[in-house]
Structure formats: structure tokens, C-alpha cells
Design a protein around this motif. Structure first.
Motif, PDB file in Angstrom:
ATOM      1  N   PRO A 150       0.823  -1.213   0.000  1.00 35.96           N
ATOM      2  CA  PRO A 150       0.000   0.000   0.000  1.00 35.96           C
ATOM      3  C   PRO A 150       0.858   1.263   0.000  1.00 35.96           C
ATOM      4  O   PRO A 150       1.877   1.341   0.688  1.00 35.96           O
ATOM      5  CB  PRO A 150      -0.805  -0.127   1.301  1.00 35.96           C
ATOM      6  N   HIS A 151       0.423   2.252  -0.755  1.00 33.64           N
ATOM      7  CA  HIS A 151       1.185   3.488  -0.914  1.00 33.64           C
ATOM      8  C   HIS A 151       1.460   4.173   0.427  1.00 33.64           C
ATOM      9  O   HIS A 151       2.548   4.707   0.651  1.00 33.64           O
ATOM     10  CB  HIS A 151       0.421   4.454  -1.829  1.00 33.64           C
ATOM     11  N   SER A 152       0.475   4.165   1.334  1.00 41.49           N
ATOM     12  CA  SER A 152       0.619   4.914   2.586  1.00 41.49           C
ATOM     13  C   SER A 152       1.719   4.374   3.480  1.00 41.49           C
ATOM     14  O   SER A 152       2.138   5.044   4.423  1.00 41.49           O
ATOM     15  CB  SER A 152      -0.706   4.925   3.358  1.00 41.49           C
ATOM     16  N   ILE A 153       2.212   3.157   3.196  1.00 39.58           N
ATOM     17  CA  ILE A 153       3.263   2.588   4.028  1.00 39.58           C
ATOM     18  C   ILE A 153       4.536   3.418   3.942  1.00 39.58           C
ATOM     19  O   ILE A 153       5.362   3.423   4.858  1.00 39.58           O
ATOM     20  CB  ILE A 153       3.545   1.122   3.628  1.00 39.58           C
ATOM     21  N   VAL A 154       4.694   4.156   2.841  1.00 40.69           N
ATOM     22  CA  VAL A 154       5.877   5.008   2.691  1.00 40.69           C
ATOM     23  C   VAL A 154       5.903   6.083   3.772  1.00 40.69           C
ATOM     24  O   VAL A 154       6.970   6.534   4.195  1.00 40.69           O
ATOM     25  CB  VAL A 154       5.904   5.633   1.281  1.00 40.69           C
ATOM     26  N   GLU A 155       4.712   6.491   4.256  1.00 43.93           N
ATOM     27  CA  GLU A 155       4.641   7.523   5.289  1.00 43.93           C
ATOM     28  C   GLU A 155       5.317   7.088   6.580  1.00 43.93           C
ATOM     29  O   GLU A 155       5.731   7.928   7.386  1.00 43.93           O
ATOM     30  CB  GLU A 155       3.177   7.875   5.575  1.00 43.93           C
ATOM     31  N   THR A 156       5.417   5.791   6.804  1.00 50.11           N
ATOM     32  CA  THR A 156       6.045   5.298   8.034  1.00 50.11           C
ATOM     33  C   THR A 156       7.567   5.267   7.926  1.00 50.11           C
ATOM     34  O   THR A 156       8.235   4.909   8.893  1.00 50.11           O
ATOM     35  CB  THR A 156       5.532   3.885   8.376  1.00 50.11           C
ATOM     36  N   HIS A 157       8.108   5.629   6.763  1.00 51.80           N
ATOM     37  CA  HIS A 157       9.561   5.641   6.567  1.00 51.80           C
ATOM     38  C   HIS A 157      10.007   6.983   5.980  1.00 51.80           C
ATOM     39  O   HIS A 157      10.559   7.045   4.880  1.00 51.80           O
ATOM     40  CB  HIS A 157       9.986   4.496   5.637  1.00 51.80           C
ATOM     41  N   PRO A 158       9.769   8.082   6.676  1.00 53.79           N
ATOM     42  CA  PRO A 158      10.191   9.384   6.147  1.00 53.79           C
ATOM     43  C   PRO A 158      11.716   9.495   6.093  1.00 53.79           C
ATOM     44  O   PRO A 158      12.424   8.916   6.918  1.00 53.79           O
ATOM     45  CB  PRO A 158       9.591  10.374   7.150  1.00 53.79           C
ATOM     46  N   ASN A 159      12.193  10.214   5.096  1.00 47.70           N
ATOM     47  CA  ASN A 159      13.629  10.478   4.941  1.00 47.70           C
ATOM     48  C   ASN A 159      14.461   9.201   4.831  1.00 47.70           C
ATOM     49  O   ASN A 159      15.630   9.170   5.210  1.00 47.70           O
ATOM     50  CB  ASN A 159      14.149  11.319   6.119  1.00 47.70           C
ATOM     51  N   SER A 160      13.845   8.138   4.312  1.00 48.13           N
ATOM     52  CA  SER A 160      14.556   6.863   4.200  1.00 48.13           C
ATOM     53  C   SER A 160      15.052   6.599   2.787  1.00 48.13           C
ATOM     54  O   SER A 160      15.784   5.635   2.559  1.00 48.13           O
ATOM     55  CB  SER A 160      13.634   5.719   4.621  1.00 48.13           C
ATOM     56  N   GLY A 161      14.644   7.437   1.840  1.00 49.21           N
ATOM     57  CA  GLY A 161      14.992   7.191   0.444  1.00 49.21           C
ATOM     58  C   GLY A 161      14.043   6.236  -0.248  1.00 49.21           C
ATOM     59  O   GLY A 161      14.213   5.933  -1.431  1.00 49.21           O
ATOM     60  N   ILE A 162      13.044   5.744   0.466  1.00 52.81           N
ATOM     61  CA  ILE A 162      12.053   4.837  -0.110  1.00 52.81           C
ATOM     62  C   ILE A 162      10.899   5.648  -0.692  1.00 52.81           C
ATOM     63  O   ILE A 162      10.439   6.609  -0.073  1.00 52.81           O
ATOM     64  CB  ILE A 162      11.522   3.861   0.963  1.00 52.81           C
ATOM     65  N   TYR A 163      10.436   5.272  -1.873  1.00 46.16           N
ATOM     66  CA  TYR A 163       9.268   5.932  -2.453  1.00 46.16           C
ATOM     67  C   TYR A 163       8.437   4.919  -3.224  1.00 46.16           C
ATOM     68  O   TYR A 163       8.841   3.759  -3.396  1.00 46.16           O
ATOM     69  CB  TYR A 163       9.675   7.109  -3.343  1.00 46.16           C
ATOM     70  N   ALA A 164       7.265   5.361  -3.670  1.00 41.26           N
ATOM     71  CA  ALA A 164       6.315   4.464  -4.330  1.00 41.26           C
ATOM     72  C   ALA A 164       5.986   4.969  -5.728  1.00 41.26           C
ATOM     73  O   ALA A 164       5.950   6.176  -5.976  1.00 41.26           O
ATOM     74  CB  ALA A 164       5.034   4.354  -3.508  1.00 41.26           C
ATOM     75  N   LYS A 165       5.742   4.018  -6.631  1.00 43.27           N
ATOM     76  CA  LYS A 165       5.276   4.327  -7.977  1.00 43.27           C
ATOM     77  C   LYS A 165       4.177   3.333  -8.356  1.00 43.27           C
ATOM     78  O   LYS A 165       4.280   2.144  -8.028  1.00 43.27           O
ATOM     79  CB  LYS A 165       6.414   4.219  -8.997  1.00 43.27           C
ATOM     80  N   PRO A 166       3.161   3.796  -9.078  1.00 37.61           N
ATOM     81  CA  PRO A 166       2.115   2.859  -9.510  1.00 37.61           C
ATOM     82  C   PRO A 166       2.568   2.041 -10.712  1.00 37.61           C
ATOM     83  O   PRO A 166       3.503   2.417 -11.424  1.00 37.61           O
ATOM     84  CB  PRO A 166       0.960   3.790  -9.884  1.00 37.61           C
ATOM     85  N   LEU A 167       1.897   0.915 -10.911  1.00 28.58           N
ATOM     86  CA  LEU A 167       2.069   0.149 -12.144  1.00 28.58           C
ATOM     87  C   LEU A 167       1.215   0.798 -13.229  1.00 28.58           C
ATOM     88  O   LEU A 167       0.026   1.044 -13.019  1.00 28.58           O
ATOM     89  CB  LEU A 167       1.628  -1.300 -11.937  1.00 28.58           C
ATOM     90  N   ARG A 168       1.797   1.070 -14.369  1.00 27.03           N
ATOM     91  CA  ARG A 168       1.067   1.751 -15.436  1.00 27.03           C
ATOM     92  C   ARG A 168      -0.077   0.871 -15.948  1.00 27.03           C
ATOM     93  O   ARG A 168       0.122  -0.290 -16.309  1.00 27.03           O
ATOM     94  CB  ARG A 168       1.999   2.101 -16.592  1.00 27.03           C
ATOM     95  N   GLY A 169      -1.276   1.451 -15.936  1.00 24.61           N
ATOM     96  CA  GLY A 169      -2.433   0.772 -16.501  1.00 24.61           C
ATOM     97  C   GLY A 169      -2.973  -0.374 -15.673  1.00 24.61           C
ATOM     98  O   GLY A 169      -3.852  -1.100 -16.139  1.00 24.61           O
ATOM     99  N   ILE A 170      -2.450  -0.560 -14.480  1.00 28.10           N
ATOM    100  CA  ILE A 170      -2.920  -1.668 -13.628  1.00 28.10           C
ATOM    101  C   ILE A 170      -3.325  -1.085 -12.275  1.00 28.10           C
ATOM    102  O   ILE A 170      -2.514  -1.019 -11.350  1.00 28.10           O
ATOM    103  CB  ILE A 170      -1.836  -2.747 -13.450  1.00 28.10           C
ATOM    104  N   PRO A 171      -4.563  -0.610 -12.171  1.00 27.27           N
ATOM    105  CA  PRO A 171      -5.010  -0.031 -10.893  1.00 27.27           C
ATOM    106  C   PRO A 171      -5.258  -1.116  -9.853  1.00 27.27           C
ATOM    107  O   PRO A 171      -6.120  -1.975 -10.025  1.00 27.27           O
ATOM    108  CB  PRO A 171      -6.314   0.682 -11.272  1.00 27.27           C
ATOM    109  N   ALA A 172      -4.474  -1.098  -8.819  1.00 29.88           N
ATOM    110  CA  ALA A 172      -4.633  -2.074  -7.732  1.00 29.88           C
ATOM    111  C   ALA A 172      -4.931  -1.317  -6.448  1.00 29.88           C
ATOM    112  O   ALA A 172      -4.298  -0.297  -6.163  1.00 29.88           O
ATOM    113  CB  ALA A 172      -3.373  -2.913  -7.584  1.00 29.88           C
ATOM    114  N   LYS A 173      -5.889  -1.799  -5.688  1.00 30.75           N
ATOM    115  CA  LYS A 173      -6.322  -1.097  -4.489  1.00 30.75           C
ATOM    116  C   LYS A 173      -6.191  -1.979  -3.250  1.00 30.75           C
ATOM    117  O   LYS A 173      -6.276  -3.200  -3.311  1.00 30.75           O
ATOM    118  CB  LYS A 173      -7.784  -0.651  -4.629  1.00 30.75           C
TER     119      LYS A 173
END
Length: 291
Positions: free
Chosen positions: A244-267
């Protein structure tokens, strides 16, 4: 020694006379005199020195007065606490949280605590299945979990929001650094650290099926028991993950980020889960109703 005796005793000590205590308590003088005499007889000490200017506490009387006032204060606190628990404004709520639902759990717990500061929380972090087992045993009252579909399970659930499932990575492991979304073909050969194959919500299976649908077998050198381990492996550069995208919020300033898969909406759908077996406590009922 009874509460009534101590109440009469304190009234006499504060009014310095039987008559003043009688007026304060709206009681006739003889019952107060009898209770004071009985109290002194039971304790075997003289509590008052009778003087021309009134009744003065002896050393023993002063000690009893201090402890009696403390006792009455504690009794009032007990009464207030019991009343607040009965009204759902006090008590304790045992909460189970999976790591990836932590941002949502913190939001609801902080908001509830601001409204009902006397309610205590016991919070346990664990895997989905372990927390569900604890809920079934009655050790937890509510759970913050996730689902990969909007379909409800066998327990009571309330969907709290919607969160995109995305690829989690660092700049060193980004398979498409020039793009905002990653084409599925770019995952060919890319090491992935996914949740174990028996992941309760199926994130692992979803991504692997999409890779195979695109004509290649995913490269999964590591399957993790839980989300924190997957995040640590991503941070170390071992590979990318799918969470889940929001998991990145638990690792601020860690260099970790999120990107979606193009054309594949997953929830992913964060949910509050509870059982009818734990609805007895008013504070639990109120938490569920207001979350």
C-alpha cells in the motif's frame, strides 16, 4: 469503623464542634455524638480534646483525619471512574494493528483519545492471522487490517478508506527512473521482495499474476513474513516490493518511495474489524460507532 463514622468524624474535625457538624450534615447531634464515641472505643484512642473553644484533634485524631480525607478523595475518584467507564468515557480498548495499517490506526486512535482522554489503549502489532486468532480468543477488541477487495469477510468490518497498491523502491532499484508509473514489462528480471505466498490479502498473488499475464515469470528471490521486513529489504537495495502506498509515510527520509504500475489499478482497503463477542464494554462500542 464505617464510612459514616469517618464522615461524621471529619465533619466534627472541620467544624470543631458536634453542633457545627450536625448543621453541615443536616443530622441531629445525638447520632453524631454516638458515632464519635463508638469510633474512639473501637480504635482505643481519644480523637478529640474537648476545650472551651471547641473540639481539637489529638495527634491520633490528626492522623485519622488526614487518612480519612485521602480515603474520601479516592472514593470519589473510584465513583467518577466507574461512571465514566459505564458511559463509555473510560476503560481500556485492546487494539490489534498490522504494520501497513498503522497510518490509519494512528489517525483514529489519536482522534478518539482527544475526545475521550480517560480511555486507555493497549496496542499490539502483529501479522493478520495472529491478530485474528487473538480476536477470536477475546484477547483483542478491534483490529486495523487490510483487504485487497471490497467484499466483506465473516467478521464485522468497516472500510476506512482506499489505498493504492504500488511498487515500493529506492532510486537505486527503480526499474523506470524516467517515468512516473512503471510499465509491467520493466519488472522483467527485477528482484522483488514480496509478502509470503500465504499472505492473507493476496498482494503477492496479484502482482505475480500480472507479470505472468504479460509473458514473464517474476523474479522473487525473497518472500517476507511481514511488511516491516519487506521494507527493510527494499531500503537495503535487495529489491522492490508491492505494498500500500501509505506505508511510505512510516519511513520518512529513508529514500524509499512508491510508484504505480502503469495501466494496472490495484487497491487496498484498510478496515476496522470486530466481533460481536467483545461488544460488552461501552468504550469499545463507542470506538466502533465513532470510527
Amino acid at each position: 469503623m464505617t464510612i459514616r463514622q469517618l464522615e461524621y468524624f471529619c465533619a466534627v474535625a472541620e467544624g470543631r464542634s458536634i453542633s457545627a457538624a450536625a448543621r453541615a450534615l443536616h443530622v441531629a447531634q445525638p447520632p453524631i455524638s454516638r458515632q464519635i464515641a463508638q469510633l474512639e472505643a473501637e480504635l482505643g484512642v481519644q480523637l478529640f480534646a474537648r476545650e472551651s473553644r471547641g473540639m481539637k484533634l489529638t495527634e491520633a485524631g490528626q492522623a485519622l483525619y488526614r487518612q480519612s480525607r485521602s480515603l474520601f478523595l479516592n472514593l470519589r475518584r473510584v465513583e467518577e471512574n466507574v461512571r465514566s467507564i459505564g458511559a463509555g468515557e473510560g476503560g481500556r480498548i485492546n487494539v490489534g494493528v498490522i504494520y501497513s495499517a498503522m497510518p490509519y490506526a494512528l489517525h483514529y486512535l489519536e482522534a478518539y483519545h482527544a475526545r475521550y482522554p480517560k480511555v486507555e489503549f493497549y496496542i499490539r502489532l502483529g501479522s493478520p492471522q495472529d491478530l485474528l486468532n487473538d480476536l477470536d480468543r477475546g484477547e483483542l477488541h478491534v483490529l486495523f487490517l487490510r483487504r485487497s477487495t471490497q467484499e466483506s469477510g465473516s467478521l464485522h468490518e468497516r472500510i476506512l478508506g482506499e489505498d493504492a497498491l504500488e511498487l515500493i523502491m529506492t532510486a537505486a532499484t527503480d526499474p523506470a527512473p524516467e517515468l512516473d508509473a512503471v510499465p509491467i514489462e520493466r519488472l522483467r528480471g527485477v528482484p522483488m521482495c514480496l509478502l509470503r505466498s500465504d499472505d492473507l490479502w493476496g498482494y503477492n498473488d496479484y502482482l505475480m499474476k500480472e507479470c505472468r499475464r504479460s509473458g514473464f515469470e517474476p523474479n522473487v528471490p525473497c518472500q517476507c513474513y511481514d511488511t516491516p521486513m519487506a521494507m527493510q529489504l527494499v531500503r537495503s537495495g535487495f529489491g522492490i516490493s508491492f505494498l500500500p502506498h501509505s506505508i511510505v509515510e512510516t519511513h520518512p527520509n529513508s529514500g524509499i518511495y512508491a510508484k504505480p504500475l502503469r495501466g494496472i489499478p490495484a487497491k487496498s482497503y484498510p478496515v476496522l474489524v470486530w466481533s460481536d463477542d467483545v461488544l460488552g464494554a461501552p468504550c469499545v462500542q463507542r470506538f466502533i460507532a465513532e470510527s
